[in-house]
Write an enzyme that holds these catalytic residues in place. Structure first.
Site, PDB file in Angstrom:
ATOM      1  N   ARG A 185      17.653  -1.682  54.358  1.00 22.16           N
ATOM      2  CA  ARG A 185      17.766  -0.997  55.654  1.00 22.16           C
ATOM      3  C   ARG A 185      18.777   0.142  55.633  1.00 22.16           C
ATOM      4  O   ARG A 185      18.704   1.057  56.455  1.00 22.16           O
ATOM      5  CB  ARG A 185      18.048  -2.005  56.752  1.00 22.16           C
ATOM      6  CG  ARG A 185      16.826  -2.904  57.001  1.00 22.16           C
ATOM      7  CD  ARG A 185      17.136  -4.009  57.966  1.00 22.16           C
ATOM      8  NE  ARG A 185      18.165  -4.870  57.426  1.00 22.16           N
ATOM      9  CZ  ARG A 185      18.014  -6.162  57.192  1.00 22.16           C
ATOM     10  NH1 ARG A 185      16.885  -6.747  57.464  1.00 22.16           N
ATOM     11  NH2 ARG A 185      19.003  -6.871  56.705  1.00 22.16           N
ATOM     12  N   GLU A 234      26.628 -16.517  51.627  1.00 24.36           N
ATOM     13  CA  GLU A 234      26.945 -17.790  52.274  1.00 24.36           C
ATOM     14  C   GLU A 234      26.378 -18.963  51.469  1.00 24.36           C
ATOM     15  O   GLU A 234      27.007 -20.008  51.363  1.00 24.36           O
ATOM     16  CB  GLU A 234      26.367 -17.782  53.693  1.00 24.36           C
ATOM     17  CG  GLU A 234      26.829 -18.952  54.523  1.00 24.36           C
ATOM     18  CD  GLU A 234      26.349 -18.860  55.959  1.00 24.36           C
ATOM     19  OE1 GLU A 234      26.527 -19.852  56.676  1.00 24.36           O
ATOM     20  OE2 GLU A 234      25.780 -17.826  56.348  1.00 24.36           O
TER      21      GLU A 234
END
Length: 172
Positions: A60, A97
């Site tokens: 993006r 994460e």
């Protein structure tokens, strides 16, 4: 124009308890997209972020970085996932994460002392932006600042970044 009105919230994606900020609805709106690029451009100029190159992170960051580079009369350089760039690359692995990821940049993409602005759609934990800085250290350029569409302030990603201007158009 209120960009938050153009960003769709998707609850419980990609997992329960997460609210995903979906920019596809912003991208789908011609006036919203144009407004976003113009606002990024104006904020970069106001902050004196006038780089030789804009760095966009896959994927993006490409959407916003290339037109921003055009508006700032700069070059555009993509930072990609592994195996996407055809020439010799520098590589950096970073923690997510739930695991790790890797980013790459062409070794000849920049020369020492070129100035850059790093662009992506989202500043969350700061891991991707921090990894991009590590890549750019290998190239030897000067990071002038960052530009993001969205910043998730509660995740404090800004704390992982150097003391340079950080533009965020929408904060949650």
């Amino acid at each position: 124009m209120d960009l938050k009105e153009l960003i769709r919230d998707i609850p419980n994606f990609p997992k329960p308890g997460i609210v995903f900020r979906d920019i596809t609805t912003l991208l789908n709106n011609p006036k919203g997209l144009q407004y976003t690029i113009n606002l990024l451009t104006n904020k970069c100029r106001e902050a004196n972020l006038l780089p030789d190159h804009v760095i966009g992170m896959e994927s993006r960051g490409f959407i916003f970085g290339a037109p921003l580079a055009y508006q700032l009369n700069s070059g555009f350089i993509p930072v990609r996932k592994p195996g996407k760039l055809p020439s010799s690359v520098y590589q950096v692995q970073y923690d997510l994460e739930y695991g790790t990821d890797t980013l790459e940049i062409h070794q000849d993409a920049l020369q020492n002392f070129h100035s850059v602005v790093i662009v992506d759609d989202l500043l969350a934990t700061g891991g991707t932006a921090q990894a991009t800085i590590e890549l750019l250290k290998k190239v030897g350029c000067n990071v002038l600042g960052f530009a993001f569409i969205i910043e998730l302030e509660s995740l404090e990603g800004r704390k992982k970044l150097p003391d340079v201007p950080i533009i965020s158009l929408v904060k949650y």
